[in-house]
Scaffold this active site. Structure first.
Site, PDB file in Angstrom:
ATOM      1  N   LYS A  87       0.849  -1.195   0.000  1.00 51.61           N
ATOM      2  CA  LYS A  87       0.000   0.000   0.000  1.00 51.61           C
ATOM      3  C   LYS A  87       0.884   1.244   0.000  1.00 51.61           C
ATOM      4  O   LYS A  87       1.754   1.399   0.876  1.00 51.61           O
ATOM      5  CB  LYS A  87      -0.887  -0.051   1.254  1.00 51.61           C
ATOM      6  CG  LYS A  87      -2.133   0.801   1.172  1.00 51.61           C
ATOM      7  CD  LYS A  87      -3.002   0.515   2.396  1.00 51.61           C
ATOM      8  CE  LYS A  87      -4.263   1.318   2.398  1.00 51.61           C
ATOM      9  NZ  LYS A  87      -5.012   1.156   3.653  1.00 51.61           N
TER      10      LYS A  87
HETATM   11  C1  E4P Z   1      -8.323   2.375   3.577  1.00 49.65           C
HETATM   12  O1  E4P Z   1      -7.562   1.551   3.143  1.00 49.65           O
HETATM   13  C2  E4P Z   1      -8.215   2.974   4.908  1.00 49.65           C
HETATM   14  O2  E4P Z   1      -7.585   2.039   5.752  1.00 49.65           O
HETATM   15  C3  E4P Z   1      -9.522   3.281   5.549  1.00 49.65           C
HETATM   16  O3  E4P Z   1     -10.607   2.832   4.792  1.00 49.65           O
HETATM   17  C4  E4P Z   1      -9.651   4.632   6.130  1.00 49.65           C
HETATM   18  O4  E4P Z   1     -10.902   4.734   6.751  1.00 49.65           O
HETATM   19  P1  E4P Z   1     -11.257   5.908   7.780  1.00 49.65           P
HETATM   20  O5  E4P Z   1     -11.455   7.161   6.994  1.00 49.65           O
HETATM   21  O6  E4P Z   1     -12.549   5.451   8.415  1.00 49.65           O
HETATM   22  O7  E4P Z   1     -10.127   6.006   8.736  1.00 49.65           O
END
Ligand code: E4P
Length: 216
Positions: A87
């Site tokens: 990622k």
């Molecule tokens: C995506 O990969 C992120 O980990 C995540 O969806 C972020 O979500 P949040 O905005 O609820 O922290």
């Protein structure tokens, strides 16, 4: 649409996996910190534990923000388990690193995407997944779901193979709407996934069936 769970909590991952509808996991540094995991060895072991629990892709985020650092970290993460997806943040060096990994056949997830332009760039760099954060856009009075629709249109125009991974999903209706718009994947909390199965008519209908079954 694939279902990913957005957590680093092993119990929740196990519960979602047991439901039989889980296709993968996404994590981020905040979610790892929430589980109290620190130190490279512990972090790596935790990713391996997640991979052992699920059958699908597991996104593990690099912490570096420069190309060389991202490559070093991403290669170490990818070597942990064949299910690991590297990622990368949607920044200049993240895009360069995305091209580097896609050329090597290593799966990538470009994260922190908030515009169609960013999603277009991620696809051009060969990203396996692009992660538009719909909940965080909603948080600032912007339509997160509209962004998913726009990215869908652009990707379909050019047959990009990058999968739209709707991230920052906060509740059950986000999942339903993402499915209607055509997101390839959604990642959200277990509570949002479980919300899909609830309906008061299901509960009252079952109660009546069970009551009547006493007369059988
Ligand atoms: C995506 O990969 C992120 O980990 C995540 O969806 C972020 O979500 P949040 O905005 O609820 O922290």
């Amino acid at each position: 649409m694939k279902f990913f769970i957005d957590t680093a909590n092993l119990d929740q991952i196990e519960e979602a996996q047991a439901l039989g509808v889980l296709d993968g996991v996404t994590t981020n540094p905040s979610l790892m910190a929430k589980e109290g995991i620190s130190g490279e060895a512990n972090i790596f072991n935790h990713y391996k534990a997640i991979c052992e629990l699920v059958d699908g892709d597991v996104s593990a985020e690099v912490l570096s923000t420069d190309f060389d650092g991202m490559v070093k970290e991403g290669e170490a993460l990818a070597a942990l388990h064949p299910q690991i997806v590297v990622k990368l943040p949607m920044i200049k060096d993240g895009i360069k690193a995305c091209r580097y990994f896609s050329a090597k056949g290593i799966k990538t997830n470009v994260t922190l995407v908030f515009s169609v332009g960013q999603a277009l760039l991620a696809a051009k760099a060969g990203a396996t997944y692009v992660s538009p954060f719909i909940g965080r856009l909603d948080d600032i009075s912007t339509d997160g779901l509209h962004l998913i629709g726009e990215i869908r249109e652009v990707y379909d125009n050019y047959f990009f193979e990058t999968e739209i991974l709707a991230a920052s999903v906060r509740h059950t209706m986000h999942i339903v709407d993402c499915a209607k718009i055509g997101a390839d994947v959604m990642t959200g909390p277990l509570s949002a996934i479980e919300g899909l199965m609830r309906h008061p008519l299901t509960d009252s209908g079952l109660a009546k069936f069970l009551e009547d079954a006493k007369n059988l």
